[in-house]
Enzyme design. Structure first.
Site, PDB file in Angstrom:
ATOM      1  N   GLU A  46       8.189 -20.021 -41.706  1.00  0.00           N
ATOM      2  CA  GLU A  46       6.925 -20.037 -40.980  1.00  0.00           C
ATOM      3  C   GLU A  46       6.881 -19.526 -39.533  1.00  0.00           C
ATOM      4  O   GLU A  46       8.134 -20.418 -38.889  1.00  0.00           O
ATOM      5  CB  GLU A  46       6.524 -21.535 -41.285  1.00  0.00           C
ATOM      6  CG  GLU A  46       5.149 -21.869 -40.504  1.00  0.00           C
ATOM      7  CD  GLU A  46       4.912 -23.397 -40.458  1.00  0.00           C
ATOM      8  OE1 GLU A  46       4.206 -23.934 -39.641  1.00  0.00           O
ATOM      9  OE2 GLU A  46       5.145 -24.237 -41.745  1.00  0.00           O
ATOM     10  N   ASP A  57       0.875 -29.916 -32.615  1.00  0.00           N
ATOM     11  CA  ASP A  57       2.227 -29.713 -31.944  1.00  0.00           C
ATOM     12  C   ASP A  57       2.652 -30.943 -31.250  1.00  0.00           C
ATOM     13  O   ASP A  57       2.046 -31.324 -30.293  1.00  0.00           O
ATOM     14  CB  ASP A  57       2.412 -28.658 -31.024  1.00  0.00           C
ATOM     15  CG  ASP A  57       1.987 -27.235 -31.867  1.00  0.00           C
ATOM     16  OD1 ASP A  57       2.280 -27.273 -33.002  1.00  0.00           O
ATOM     17  OD2 ASP A  57       1.418 -26.151 -31.236  1.00  0.00           O
TER      18      ASP A  57
END
Length: 259
Positions: A46, A57
């Protein structure tokens, strides 16, 4: 071979699945990092396309994204660089839907495939709003991988499994990405719930940081996605060799069932 077919084949041969996450554009050698983790035992990789506004994140990936953007990374440069990788395993990108929308669905999907990328994870594009993107992506040969949170109700979980392709991404813990001292109990719970309703590969990400945690998650799941623990090492200067060494440790942990 599609991502889903490749992962199914590995799973059906008795292997647990490992998908490392690499921030695209982080350092001049980031493409070599992708090659290195593929050689070290990744089943797919990924690649994060940096975006200025964090989605899911945590601090480590945010810092990696900041550095990549400062070093000039753009969606075009990251995807274009992947065209030369020849990793030998499927590649998927993770990014914000805004990037896809700005580029145009068809253009973005075709650009991915032209550069050897056959999967896309768009965390801010929910299953209810796939309408315009999903058919265009499918025609181009891009599999859209959907996320399933621990709090997702059963009826919605079934819809996510139906419309997810490549694998089903079970979110191991509520919150942002990042390393944890132990695997959250919610990781095995969401894996078990998903495995009960789909035969598609079920991988757990967010909060999987060590070989032991990866092996624990795979007591229920088919595999894991490991991001922050790898990206932290890259921020600390591990480079391709250090990244490969860590992924090899994860691979060994999964293969033996022990950390």
């Amino acid at each position: 071979m599609t991502i889903e077919a490749a992962l199914r084949a590995r799973r059906d041969a008795g292997h647990k699945l490992l998908v490392p996450y690499v921030t695209g554009g982080l350092g001049r050698d980031w493409v070599d990092v992708v090659r290195a983790v593929a050689a070290a035992g990744a089943d797919a990789i990924e690649i994060g396309i940096p975006f200025s506004d964090p989605l899911m994140d945590g601090s480590v990936v945010q810092e990696a994204t900041r550095r990549a953007l400062e070093q000039g990374a753009t969606p075009v440069s990251v995807v274009g660089a992947l065209g030369s990788v020849d990793a030998g395993v499927p590649l998927t990108v993770m990014t914000a839907y805004n990037i896809v929308f700005r580029a145009g669905h068809e253009r973005f999907a075709r650009t991915l495939v032209a550069n050897g990328v056959t999967g896309a994870i768009l965390p801010d594009l929910p299953v209810d709003e796939l309408g315009e993107w999903a058919p265009v992506a499918a025609r181009a040969g891009v599999e859209t991988i959907l996320l399933a949170a621990p709090t997702t109700p059963d009826d919605r979980l079934a819809r996510i499994c139906e419309h997810s392709h490549g694998w089903v991404y079970g979110v191991g813990v509520l919150g942002v990405t990042g390393e944890r001292d132990s695997l959250a109990s919610s990781a095995q719970v969401i894996a078990k719930r998903l495995k009960a309703i789909t035969d598609k590969p079920v991988l757990i990400g967010v909060g999987v940081s060590t070989p032991a945690q990866a092996a624990e998650a795979c007591e229920e799941a088919d595999g894991v996605i490991v991001g922050s623990a790898l990206v932290r090492r890259l921020l600390e200067g591990a480079g391709p060799e250090g990244a490969a060494a860590f992924v090899a440790e994860l691979r060994a942990g999964l293969d033996t069932g022990r950390g």
